[in-house]
Design a protein around this motif. Structure first.
Motif, PDB file in Angstrom:
ATOM      1  N   PHE A 141       1.030  -0.891   0.106  1.00  0.00           N
ATOM      2  CA  PHE A 141       0.009   0.321   0.044  1.00  0.00           C
ATOM      3  C   PHE A 141       0.694   1.240   0.024  1.00  0.00           C
ATOM      4  O   PHE A 141       1.520   1.250   0.387  1.00  0.00           O
ATOM      5  CB  PHE A 141      -0.863  -0.081   1.399  1.00  0.00           C
ATOM      6  N   GLY A 142       0.274   2.152  -0.755  1.00  0.00           N
ATOM      7  CA  GLY A 142       1.068   3.251  -0.991  1.00  0.00           C
ATOM      8  C   GLY A 142       0.051   4.375   0.286  1.00  0.00           C
ATOM      9  O   GLY A 142      -0.574   4.272   0.302  1.00  0.00           O
ATOM     10  N   TYR A 143       0.447   5.591   0.386  1.00  0.00           N
ATOM     11  CA  TYR A 143      -0.147   7.031   0.884  1.00  0.00           C
ATOM     12  C   TYR A 143      -1.109   7.229  -0.061  1.00  0.00           C
ATOM     13  O   TYR A 143      -2.406   7.329   1.218  1.00  0.00           O
ATOM     14  CB  TYR A 143       0.869   8.524   0.860  1.00  0.00           C
ATOM     15  N   ASN A 144      -1.338   6.928  -0.985  1.00  0.00           N
ATOM     16  CA  ASN A 144      -2.753   6.995  -1.869  1.00  0.00           C
ATOM     17  C   ASN A 144      -2.983   6.023  -1.524  1.00  0.00           C
ATOM     18  O   ASN A 144      -4.575   6.009  -1.721  1.00  0.00           O
ATOM     19  CB  ASN A 144      -2.254   6.979  -3.490  1.00  0.00           C
ATOM     20  N   ASN A 145      -3.303   4.878   0.175  1.00  0.00           N
ATOM     21  CA  ASN A 145      -4.113   3.831   0.069  1.00  0.00           C
ATOM     22  C   ASN A 145      -4.259   2.475  -1.261  1.00  0.00           C
ATOM     23  O   ASN A 145      -5.343   1.943  -1.165  1.00  0.00           O
ATOM     24  CB  ASN A 145      -5.753   4.001   0.596  1.00  0.00           C
ATOM     25  N   MET A 146      -3.232   3.296  -2.534  1.00  0.00           N
ATOM     26  CA  MET A 146      -3.420   2.623  -3.581  1.00  0.00           C
ATOM     27  C   MET A 146      -2.946   1.224  -2.841  1.00  0.00           C
ATOM     28  O   MET A 146      -1.882   1.134  -2.713  1.00  0.00           O
ATOM     29  CB  MET A 146      -3.123   3.419  -4.742  1.00  0.00           C
ATOM     30  N   LEU A 147      -3.080   0.010  -4.291  1.00  0.00           N
ATOM     31  CA  LEU A 147      -1.949  -0.867  -4.405  1.00  0.00           C
ATOM     32  C   LEU A 147      -0.679  -0.627  -5.306  1.00  0.00           C
ATOM     33  O   LEU A 147      -1.306  -0.379  -6.360  1.00  0.00           O
ATOM     34  CB  LEU A 147      -3.217  -2.525  -4.098  1.00  0.00           C
ATOM     35  N   LEU A 148      -0.148  -0.134  -4.787  1.00  0.00           N
ATOM     36  CA  LEU A 148       1.477  -0.316  -5.236  1.00  0.00           C
ATOM     37  C   LEU A 148       2.037  -1.743  -5.512  1.00  0.00           C
ATOM     38  O   LEU A 148       2.977  -2.293  -4.324  1.00  0.00           O
ATOM     39  CB  LEU A 148       2.175   0.519  -4.915  1.00  0.00           C
ATOM     40  N   THR A 149       1.665  -1.517  -7.608  1.00  0.00           N
ATOM     41  CA  THR A 149       2.826  -3.203  -8.115  1.00  0.00           C
ATOM     42  C   THR A 149       4.040  -2.518  -8.594  1.00  0.00           C
ATOM     43  O   THR A 149       4.510  -1.133  -8.766  1.00  0.00           O
ATOM     44  CB  THR A 149       1.759  -3.529  -8.946  1.00  0.00           C
ATOM     45  N   GLU A 150       4.884  -3.447  -8.781  1.00  0.00           N
ATOM     46  CA  GLU A 150       6.573  -3.147  -8.906  1.00  0.00           C
ATOM     47  C   GLU A 150       6.819  -2.521 -10.333  1.00  0.00           C
ATOM     48  O   GLU A 150       7.087  -1.644 -10.372  1.00  0.00           O
ATOM     49  CB  GLU A 150       7.262  -4.065  -8.529  1.00  0.00           C
ATOM     50  N   ARG A 151       5.103  -3.680 -11.167  1.00  0.00           N
ATOM     51  CA  ARG A 151       5.595  -3.008 -12.538  1.00  0.00           C
ATOM     52  C   ARG A 151       4.881  -1.452 -13.284  1.00  0.00           C
ATOM     53  O   ARG A 151       5.361  -1.053 -13.583  1.00  0.00           O
ATOM     54  CB  ARG A 151       4.945  -4.338 -13.604  1.00  0.00           C
ATOM     55  N   TYR A 152       3.013  -1.476 -12.513  1.00  0.00           N
ATOM     56  CA  TYR A 152       2.715  -0.313 -12.752  1.00  0.00           C
ATOM     57  C   TYR A 152       2.311   0.766 -11.859  1.00  0.00           C
ATOM     58  O   TYR A 152       1.596   1.533 -12.027  1.00  0.00           O
ATOM     59  CB  TYR A 152       1.247  -0.708 -13.530  1.00  0.00           C
ATOM     60  N   GLY A 153       3.101   0.206 -10.832  1.00  0.00           N
ATOM     61  CA  GLY A 153       2.946   0.958  -9.631  1.00  0.00           C
ATOM     62  C   GLY A 153       0.723   0.624  -9.153  1.00  0.00           C
ATOM     63  O   GLY A 153       0.729   0.454  -8.879  1.00  0.00           O
ATOM     64  N   PRO A 154       0.450   1.791  -8.967  1.00  0.00           N
ATOM     65  CA  PRO A 154      -1.046   1.975  -8.254  1.00  0.00           C
ATOM     66  C   PRO A 154      -1.769   2.017  -9.869  1.00  0.00           C
ATOM     67  O   PRO A 154      -2.826   1.857  -9.475  1.00  0.00           O
ATOM     68  CB  PRO A 154      -1.629   3.562  -8.038  1.00  0.00           C
ATOM     69  N   ARG A 155      -1.359   1.342 -11.019  1.00  0.00           N
ATOM     70  CA  ARG A 155      -2.037   1.992 -11.879  1.00  0.00           C
ATOM     71  C   ARG A 155      -2.454   0.743 -12.448  1.00  0.00           C
ATOM     72  O   ARG A 155      -2.286   0.156 -14.093  1.00  0.00           O
ATOM     73  CB  ARG A 155      -1.066   2.604 -13.172  1.00  0.00           C
ATOM     74  N   ILE A 156      -3.272  -0.247 -11.870  1.00  0.00           N
ATOM     75  CA  ILE A 156      -3.318  -1.314 -12.227  1.00  0.00           C
ATOM     76  C   ILE A 156      -4.852  -1.829 -12.157  1.00  0.00           C
ATOM     77  O   ILE A 156      -5.062  -0.811 -10.074  1.00  0.00           O
ATOM     78  CB  ILE A 156      -2.709  -2.663 -11.592  1.00  0.00           C
ATOM     79  N   ARG A 157      -6.264  -2.168 -12.069  1.00  0.00           N
ATOM     80  CA  ARG A 157      -7.286  -2.031 -11.299  1.00  0.00           C
ATOM     81  C   ARG A 157      -7.060  -3.499 -11.517  1.00  0.00           C
ATOM     82  O   ARG A 157      -6.905  -4.902 -11.913  1.00  0.00           O
ATOM     83  CB  ARG A 157      -8.513  -1.838 -12.339  1.00  0.00           C
ATOM     84  N   LEU A 158      -8.588  -3.601 -10.172  1.00  0.00           N
ATOM     85  CA  LEU A 158      -7.852  -5.198 -10.075  1.00  0.00           C
ATOM     86  C   LEU A 158      -9.939  -5.729  -9.335  1.00  0.00           C
ATOM     87  O   LEU A 158     -10.605  -4.906  -9.548  1.00  0.00           O
ATOM     88  CB  LEU A 158      -7.667  -5.501  -7.848  1.00  0.00           C
ATOM     89  N   ALA A 159     -10.012  -7.345 -10.551  1.00  0.00           N
ATOM     90  CA  ALA A 159     -11.114  -8.327  -9.412  1.00  0.00           C
ATOM     91  C   ALA A 159     -10.749  -9.646  -8.848  1.00  0.00           C
ATOM     92  O   ALA A 159      -9.208  -9.707  -8.883  1.00  0.00           O
ATOM     93  CB  ALA A 159     -11.645  -8.578 -10.726  1.00  0.00           C
ATOM     94  N   SER A 160     -11.309 -10.099  -8.088  1.00  0.00           N
ATOM     95  CA  SER A 160     -11.256 -11.105  -7.260  1.00  0.00           C
ATOM     96  C   SER A 160     -12.062 -12.440  -7.946  1.00  0.00           C
ATOM     97  O   SER A 160     -13.562 -12.016  -8.032  1.00  0.00           O
ATOM     98  CB  SER A 160     -11.349 -10.778  -6.142  1.00  0.00           C
ATOM     99  N   ILE A 161     -11.921 -13.776  -7.664  1.00  0.00           N
ATOM    100  CA  ILE A 161     -12.985 -14.678  -7.636  1.00  0.00           C
ATOM    101  C   ILE A 161     -12.619 -15.163  -6.513  1.00  0.00           C
ATOM    102  O   ILE A 161     -11.255 -15.967  -5.833  1.00  0.00           O
ATOM    103  CB  ILE A 161     -13.040 -14.971  -8.922  1.00  0.00           C
ATOM    104  N   VAL A 162     -13.561 -15.412  -5.810  1.00  0.00           N
ATOM    105  CA  VAL A 162     -13.490 -16.238  -4.349  1.00  0.00           C
ATOM    106  C   VAL A 162     -14.060 -17.510  -4.805  1.00  0.00           C
ATOM    107  O   VAL A 162     -14.339 -18.425  -5.301  1.00  0.00           O
ATOM    108  CB  VAL A 162     -13.918 -15.457  -3.275  1.00  0.00           C
ATOM    109  N   THR A 163     -12.687 -19.154  -4.082  1.00  0.00           N
ATOM    110  CA  THR A 163     -13.366 -20.496  -4.694  1.00  0.00           C
ATOM    111  C   THR A 163     -12.565 -21.015  -3.518  1.00  0.00           C
ATOM    112  O   THR A 163     -12.016 -20.892  -2.588  1.00  0.00           O
ATOM    113  CB  THR A 163     -12.799 -20.809  -6.238  1.00  0.00           C
ATOM    114  N   SER A 164     -13.224 -22.255  -3.287  1.00  0.00           N
ATOM    115  CA  SER A 164     -12.912 -23.562  -2.532  1.00  0.00           C
ATOM    116  C   SER A 164     -11.834 -24.549  -3.761  1.00  0.00           C
ATOM    117  O   SER A 164     -11.567 -25.289  -2.480  1.00  0.00           O
ATOM    118  CB  SER A 164     -14.162 -24.481  -2.783  1.00  0.00           C
TER     119      SER A 164
END
Ligand code: SF4
Ligand code: SF4
Length: 255
Positions: A141-164
């Protein structure tokens, strides 16, 4: 099918959908990780949604820097909406693939809230993809509360799948990507970004929502300044010319 084979099949499905950033978090970590368990209460954890959840798959699509440099603009508004649709469709496809293999699976939509009107009442979603990605080791996490990634910094949007399905999972990164440069703090037009690292510093969401609402009225939401200025990431590229930015920004809905 074993976890590695399932992961291989999911990666294949993602590649076919143009998605190359994938992580997996152990569903039990919402109870045990100190940062996430303190921020995400009961109701917002994977096993609240699916009691037999074993894994959470997180998928990401980067935001193109050139487009973000024109924000607020119809160009960024279009990209934002398109990426959200791609993520939602991909998450559904992955969930269906898992179900076809005999597992339980639920796709969590990109935006789990009721649009801007809903955000004015309660500026939070029912599930945090950022925290899932953090647990999967995709970034910090950054000061901007976003997830920072090595490749794109915070410029990435996310979705999730919960599974058994029991899949090989990642773990939180052991170093912080945010340098504390405070560019996101200085450049926020709403002064909404706290001058402290997450989770001590929490973005003042109502101020951010009001800026988004003013841009939405002109058809050019969202704002995106705090992710545009972040120096983290390898996705730097030359900015469009001032003339191109001015021309693109001239397209707004009459208010
Ligand atoms: S999106 Fe804009 S208004 Fe919201 S926190 Fe970031 S810079 Fe501030
Ligand atoms: S702009 Fe600087 S302070 Fe803000 S998140 Fe990025 S690295 Fe951290």
């Amino acid at each position: 099918m074993e976890g590695d084979s399932i992961s291989g099949r999911i990666a294949e499905v993602c590649r076919g959908l143009g998605i190359h950033d994938i992580g997996v978090a152990d569903a039990g970590m919402w109870e045990t990780d100190p940062l996430v368990s303190s921020r995400i209460g009961r109701g917002g954890r994977p096993r609240d949604l699916m009691p037999d959840a074993r894994s959470v798959i997180v998928i990401g699509i980067p935001i193109q820097r050139t487009v973000l440099d024109t924000a607020p603009s119809i160009l960024y508004n279009h990209l934002y909406n398109t990426v959200n649709t791609m993520l939602d469709q991909a998450a559904e496809r992955i969930a269906l693939e898992l179900i076809s293999m005999g597992h339980h699976a639920v796709a969590i939509p990109r935006d789990g809230y009721l649009g801007l009107a809903g955000l004015r009442g309660d500026p939070s979603a029912f599930f945090s993809h950022r925290h899932a990605a953090y647990l999967a080791g995709m970034g910090t996490f950054g000061y901007n509360n976003m997830l920072l990634t090595e490749r794109y910094g915070p410029r990435i949007r996310l979705a999730s799948i919960v599974t058994s399905a029991n899949l090989p999972s990642g773990s939180p990164m052991d170093r912080q990507l945010c340098t504390g440069c405070r560019r996101c703090v200085r450049e926020c037009p709403a002064q909404a970004v706290a001058d402290a690292g997450y989770p001590e510093g929490i973005t003042e969401k109502q101020g951010c929502v009001e800026i988004s609402a003013s841009f939405a009225a002109k058809g050019v939401s969202p704002c995106g300044r705090c992710i545009a200025v972040c120096p983290i990431g390898d996705d730097r590229c030359p900015s469009p010319t001032r003339e191109a930015i001015d021309l693109i920004r001239s397209y707004v809905k009459p208010v």
